[in-house]
Design an enzyme around this catalytic site. Structure first.
Site, PDB file in Angstrom:
ATOM      1  N   ASP A  94      39.274 -43.756   4.404  1.00 21.47           N
ATOM      2  CA  ASP A  94      40.445 -43.529   3.555  1.00 21.47           C
ATOM      3  C   ASP A  94      41.728 -44.208   4.033  1.00 21.47           C
ATOM      4  OD1 ASP A  94      41.395 -41.865   5.699  1.00 21.47           O
ATOM      5  OD2 ASP A  94      40.327 -40.143   4.861  1.00 21.47           O
TER       6      ASP A  94
ATOM      7  N   THR B 201      34.314 -33.849  12.825  1.00 15.86           N
ATOM      8  CA  THR B 201      33.077 -34.542  12.434  1.00 15.86           C
ATOM      9  C   THR B 201      31.873 -33.644  12.676  1.00 15.86           C
ATOM     10  OG1 THR B 201      31.617 -36.440  12.822  1.00 15.86           O
ATOM     11  CG2 THR B 201      33.036 -35.797  14.664  1.00 15.86           C
TER      12      THR B 201
ATOM     13  N   CYS C   7      31.961 -60.592  -9.558  1.00 15.41           N
ATOM     14  CA  CYS C   7      32.583 -61.691  -8.821  1.00 15.41           C
ATOM     15  C   CYS C   7      32.647 -62.935  -9.708  1.00 15.41           C
ATOM     16  CB  CYS C   7      31.730 -61.959  -7.589  1.00 15.41           C
ATOM     17  SG  CYS C   7      32.384 -63.233  -6.517  1.00 15.41           S
TER      18      CYS C   7
ATOM     19  N   ASN D  45      36.173 -42.405   8.984  1.00 12.98           N
ATOM     20  CA  ASN D  45      36.712 -42.212   7.635  1.00 12.98           C
ATOM     21  C   ASN D  45      37.025 -43.545   6.972  1.00 12.98           C
ATOM     22  OD1 ASN D  45      36.473 -39.579   8.271  1.00 12.98           O
ATOM     23  ND2 ASN D  45      38.654 -39.176   8.568  1.00 12.98           N
TER      24      ASN D  45
ATOM     25  N   ASN E  27      36.825 -28.235  15.416  1.00  4.13           N
ATOM     26  CA  ASN E  27      36.081 -28.120  14.165  1.00  4.13           C
ATOM     27  C   ASN E  27      36.027 -26.631  13.797  1.00  4.13           C
ATOM     28  OD1 ASN E  27      33.930 -28.166  12.152  1.00  4.13           O
ATOM     29  ND2 ASN E  27      33.379 -30.164  12.975  1.00  4.13           N
TER      30      ASN E  27
ATOM     31  N   HIS F 256      33.057 -47.221   9.769  1.00  3.55           N
ATOM     32  CA  HIS F 256      32.289 -47.237   8.522  1.00  3.55           C
ATOM     33  C   HIS F 256      33.003 -47.990   7.410  1.00  3.55           C
ATOM     34  CE1 HIS F 256      30.057 -43.352  10.022  1.00  3.55           C
ATOM     35  NE2 HIS F 256      29.618 -44.457  10.605  1.00  3.55           N
TER      36      HIS F 256
ATOM     37  N   CYS G  71      31.445 -59.443  -2.333  1.00  4.71           N
ATOM     38  CA  CYS G  71      30.389 -59.841  -3.270  1.00  4.71           C
ATOM     39  C   CYS G  71      29.062 -59.814  -2.533  1.00  4.71           C
ATOM     40  CB  CYS G  71      30.693 -61.239  -3.795  1.00  4.71           C
ATOM     41  SG  CYS G  71      29.342 -61.903  -4.789  1.00  4.71           S
TER      42      CYS G  71
HETATM   43  C1  BJW Z   1      37.136 -29.846   9.715  1.00  8.39           C
HETATM   44  C2  BJW Z   1      38.119 -29.467   8.835  1.00  8.39           C
HETATM   45  C3  BJW Z   1      39.412 -29.442   9.354  1.00  8.39           C
HETATM   46  C4  BJW Z   1      36.312 -29.423   7.740  1.00  8.39           C
HETATM   47  N1  BJW Z   1      39.635 -29.778  10.625  1.00  8.39           N
HETATM   48  N2  BJW Z   1      37.376 -30.167  10.980  1.00  8.39           N
HETATM   49  C5  BJW Z   1      19.514 -41.851  15.291  1.00  8.39           C
HETATM   50  C6  BJW Z   1      18.963 -40.624  14.991  1.00  8.39           C
HETATM   51  C7  BJW Z   1      18.784 -40.230  13.663  1.00  8.39           C
HETATM   52  C8  BJW Z   1      19.142 -41.065  12.613  1.00  8.39           C
HETATM   53  C9  BJW Z   1      19.684 -42.293  12.908  1.00  8.39           C
HETATM   54  C10 BJW Z   1      19.860 -42.664  14.230  1.00  8.39           C
HETATM   55  N3  BJW Z   1      20.433 -43.898  14.221  1.00  8.39           N
HETATM   56  C11 BJW Z   1      20.616 -44.289  12.937  1.00  8.39           C
HETATM   57  C12 BJW Z   1      20.175 -43.326  12.124  1.00  8.39           C
HETATM   58  C13 BJW Z   1      20.198 -43.367  10.629  1.00  8.39           C
HETATM   59  C14 BJW Z   1      21.515 -43.034  10.033  1.00  8.39           C
HETATM   60  C15 BJW Z   1      21.888 -41.610  10.446  1.00  8.39           C
HETATM   61  O1  BJW Z   1      22.678 -41.359  11.321  1.00  8.39           O
HETATM   62  N4  BJW Z   1      21.301 -40.638   9.771  1.00  8.39           N
HETATM   63  C16 BJW Z   1      21.561 -39.233  10.075  1.00  8.39           C
HETATM   64  C17 BJW Z   1      22.280 -38.584   8.901  1.00  8.39           C
HETATM   65  C18 BJW Z   1      20.269 -38.578  10.386  1.00  8.39           C
HETATM   66  N5  BJW Z   1      22.562 -43.982  10.429  1.00  8.39           N
HETATM   67  C19 BJW Z   1      22.726 -45.124   9.774  1.00  8.39           C
HETATM   68  O2  BJW Z   1      22.000 -45.441   8.845  1.00  8.39           O
HETATM   69  C20 BJW Z   1      23.814 -46.052  10.263  1.00  8.39           C
HETATM   70  N6  BJW Z   1      23.299 -47.371  10.380  1.00  8.39           N
HETATM   71  C21 BJW Z   1      22.443 -47.707  11.338  1.00  8.39           C
HETATM   72  O3  BJW Z   1      22.132 -46.976  12.230  1.00  8.39           O
HETATM   73  O4  BJW Z   1      21.998 -48.996  11.207  1.00  8.39           O
HETATM   74  C22 BJW Z   1      21.009 -49.477  12.110  1.00  8.39           C
HETATM   75  C23 BJW Z   1      20.876 -50.947  11.829  1.00  8.39           C
HETATM   76  C24 BJW Z   1      21.063 -51.841  12.875  1.00  8.39           C
HETATM   77  C25 BJW Z   1      20.932 -53.215  12.627  1.00  8.39           C
HETATM   78  C26 BJW Z   1      20.640 -53.668  11.341  1.00  8.39           C
HETATM   79  C27 BJW Z   1      20.485 -52.779  10.293  1.00  8.39           C
HETATM   80  C28 BJW Z   1      20.606 -51.404  10.545  1.00  8.39           C
HETATM   81  C29 BJW Z   1      24.929 -46.169   9.221  1.00  8.39           C
HETATM   82  C30 BJW Z   1      25.679 -44.912   9.045  1.00  8.39           C
HETATM   83  C31 BJW Z   1      26.713 -45.109   7.930  1.00  8.39           C
HETATM   84  C32 BJW Z   1      27.365 -43.818   7.517  1.00  8.39           C
HETATM   85  N7  BJW Z   1      28.044 -44.015   6.291  1.00  8.39           N
HETATM   86  C33 BJW Z   1      28.713 -42.878   5.683  1.00  8.39           C
HETATM   87  C34 BJW Z   1      29.188 -43.296   4.272  1.00  8.39           C
HETATM   88  C35 BJW Z   1      30.406 -44.181   4.351  1.00  8.39           C
HETATM   89  C36 BJW Z   1      30.916 -44.528   3.008  1.00  8.39           C
HETATM   90  C37 BJW Z   1      31.354 -43.323   2.218  1.00  8.39           C
HETATM   91  O5  BJW Z   1      32.254 -42.563   2.636  1.00  8.39           O
HETATM   92  O6  BJW Z   1      30.808 -43.137   1.133  1.00  8.39           O
HETATM   93  O7  BJW Z   1      29.814 -42.469   6.481  1.00  8.39           O
HETATM   94  S1  BJW Z   1      27.692 -41.401   5.623  1.00  8.39           S
HETATM   95  C38 BJW Z   1      28.983 -40.289   5.943  1.00  8.39           C
HETATM   96  O8  BJW Z   1      28.767 -39.612   7.191  1.00  8.39           O
HETATM   97  C39 BJW Z   1      30.249 -41.121   6.103  1.00  8.39           C
HETATM   98  C40 BJW Z   1      30.936 -40.435   7.225  1.00  8.39           C
HETATM   99  O9  BJW Z   1      31.838 -41.321   7.844  1.00  8.39           O
HETATM  100  C41 BJW Z   1      29.783 -40.035   8.121  1.00  8.39           C
HETATM  101  C42 BJW Z   1      30.096 -38.929   9.054  1.00  8.39           C
HETATM  102  O10 BJW Z   1      30.408 -37.766   8.386  1.00  8.39           O
HETATM  103  P1  BJW Z   1      31.539 -36.804   8.965  1.00  8.39           P
HETATM  104  O11 BJW Z   1      32.797 -37.534   9.072  1.00  8.39           O
HETATM  105  O12 BJW Z   1      31.030 -36.144  10.160  1.00  8.39           O
HETATM  106  O13 BJW Z   1      31.737 -35.800   7.736  1.00  8.39           O
HETATM  107  P2  BJW Z   1      30.941 -34.470   7.372  1.00  8.39           P
HETATM  108  O14 BJW Z   1      31.248 -34.158   5.960  1.00  8.39           O
HETATM  109  O15 BJW Z   1      29.516 -34.552   7.750  1.00  8.39           O
HETATM  110  O16 BJW Z   1      31.550 -33.365   8.333  1.00  8.39           O
HETATM  111  C43 BJW Z   1      32.885 -32.947   8.233  1.00  8.39           C
HETATM  112  C44 BJW Z   1      33.148 -31.984   9.385  1.00  8.39           C
HETATM  113  O17 BJW Z   1      34.514 -31.621   9.334  1.00  8.39           O
HETATM  114  C45 BJW Z   1      32.341 -30.683   9.303  1.00  8.39           C
HETATM  115  O18 BJW Z   1      31.760 -30.437  10.580  1.00  8.39           O
HETATM  116  C46 BJW Z   1      33.391 -29.618   8.963  1.00  8.39           C
HETATM  117  O19 BJW Z   1      33.106 -28.352   9.555  1.00  8.39           O
HETATM  118  C47 BJW Z   1      34.612 -30.233   9.579  1.00  8.39           C
HETATM  119  N8  BJW Z   1      35.885 -29.822   8.989  1.00  8.39           N
HETATM  120  N9  BJW Z   1      37.487 -29.212   7.601  1.00  8.39           N
HETATM  121  C48 BJW Z   1      38.542 -30.110  11.399  1.00  8.39           C
HETATM  122  N10 BJW Z   1      40.420 -29.082   8.540  1.00  8.39           N
HETATM  123 ZN    ZN Z   2      30.487 -63.816  -5.445  1.00 10.99          ZN
END
Ligand code: BJW
Ligand code: ZN
Length: 253
Positions: free
Chosen positions: A113, A197, A157, A111, A222, A128, A136
């Site tokens: 936040d 998650t 910037c 998260n 979850n 993240h 910048c």
């Molecule tokens: C409740 C509830 C309650 C509701 N109680 N539960 C391997 C396989 C496939 C793909 C890839 C791989 N490796 C890398 C990738 C690509 C990609 C990826 O994973 N893609 C998939 C989507 C397919 N990953 C990346 O690109 C990462 N980078 C990378 O791998 O770089 C390689 C590299 C190396 C060296 C040089 C260059 C590159 C980066 C990932 C970055 C993720 N960023 C985000 C945005 C952050 C900023 C923002 O907030 O805007 O992060 S994406 C988004 O997803 C955010 C979250 O942190 C993250 C996870 O989401 P989360 O937290 O699981 O949320 P939700 O909404 O999906 O789920 C919520 C859950 O809560 C649900 O299940 C509900 O049921 C539940 N819930 N209420 C408990 N009360």
């Molecule tokens: Zn700058």
């Protein structure tokens, strides 16, 4: 109002009370009860026609920096109005109990936040990044900006470059030191908790594999099933803000 009644197994309670190393990996669901929409929730209002996965990319920022900057600024302002919920507070309490007993506890959050810090958690690994750090894209300037909304989107910037939020977008590398710390802790814990998650975003979603390889027990909380649910030793259906405080109380932690 519905009442969630969950029978916790004694083994799980014992593990929380005595495991010599615990990791909690958190996602957007942990903050949902604070009023922060989960990442994959439908966007509302102005953002309803966008897909969050398409806004959270360097390509989106390159193509329409104003749109992406406004989205993040809106989210930052919304988060500033939110408070930690019972789930955040229970995790801070568990960390404190573990600290008193000399048992390692590692909180890894996806998260952005900062609500775990607001709840009192001391050691939080932000995989993240967060919404409050800006940098910048040209000169490397970096700062915390927790103040009011900007007038200009994206903020400029002093060097003339664009400032972007300090979060990790799709296709970007996670902060190396944070990822390494998270991997090390996951690879040697006795209990791994996957909380609120969807377990679909990597490399965060692969941390649990390191725990499984080490023979750790895995707990998921979850309301919905995820790709991890079938593999977890305990997969509890419900909200973190309802289940976690009860679970941690009963474990006596
Ligand atoms: C409740 C509830 C309650 C509701 N109680 N539960 C391997 C396989 C496939 C793909 C890839 C791989 N490796 C890398 C990738 C690509 C990609 C990826 O994973 N893609 C998939 C989507 C397919 N990953 C990346 O690109 C990462 N980078 C990378 O791998 O770089 C390689 C590299 C190396 C060296 C040089 C260059 C590159 C980066 C990932 C970055 C993720 N960023 C985000 C945005 C952050 C900023 C923002 O907030 O805007 O992060 S994406 C988004 O997803 C955010 C979250 O942190 C993250 C996870 O989401 P989360 O937290 O699981 O949320 P939700 O909404 O999906 O789920 C919520 C859950 O809560 C649900 O299940 C509900 O049921 C539940 N819930 N209420 C408990 N009360
Ligand atoms: Zn700058």
């Amino acid at each position: 109002m519905g009442v969630t009644v969950i029978m916790f197994e004694r083994e799980l309670l014992n593990l929380i009370a005595t495991a010599n190393s615990i990791v909690a990996l958190n996602g957007a669901g942990v903050s949902a009860e604070s009023g922060i929409p989960t990442f994959r929730d439908a966007l509302t209002g102005l953002w309803a026609r966008y897909n969050p996965e398409e806004l959270a990319t360097p390509q989106a920022f390159g193509k329409n920096p104003q749109l992406v900057s406004r989205w993040y600024d809106q989210r930052r302002c919304d988060v500033l109005k939110c408070m930690p919920n019972a789930g955040h507070i229970a995790l801070a309490r568990l960390e404190e109990t573990c600290r008193q007993k000399g048992r390692p506890f590692t909180l890894i959050t996806q998260n952005v936040d900062r609500l775990h810090r607001a709840a009192g958690s001391q050691n939080v690994i932000e995989l993240h990044g967060n919404l409050f750090t800006w940098r910048c894209i040209d000169c490397g300037w970096e700062a915390d900006e927790s103040g009011p909304a900007f007038d200009e989107h994206p903020p400029r910037c002093e060097c003339g470059g664009l400032r972007r939020p300090g979060v990790v977008w799709f296709g970007e590398a996670l902060p190396g030191a944070a990822l390494l710390k998270a991997q090390r802790a996951s690879g040697k814990c006795a209990l791994f908790m996957s909380l609120g998650t969807s377990s679909v975003v990597y490399p965060a979603a692969a941390l649990v594999d390191l725990a499984f390889e080490n023979g750790a027990k895995v707990l998921e909380i979850n309301p919905e099933q995820t790709p991890l649910s079938r593999r977890a030793h305990w997969s509890l259906r419900g909200k973190c803000g309802e289940i976690l405080p009860d679970l941690i109380d009963r474990a006596g932690s």
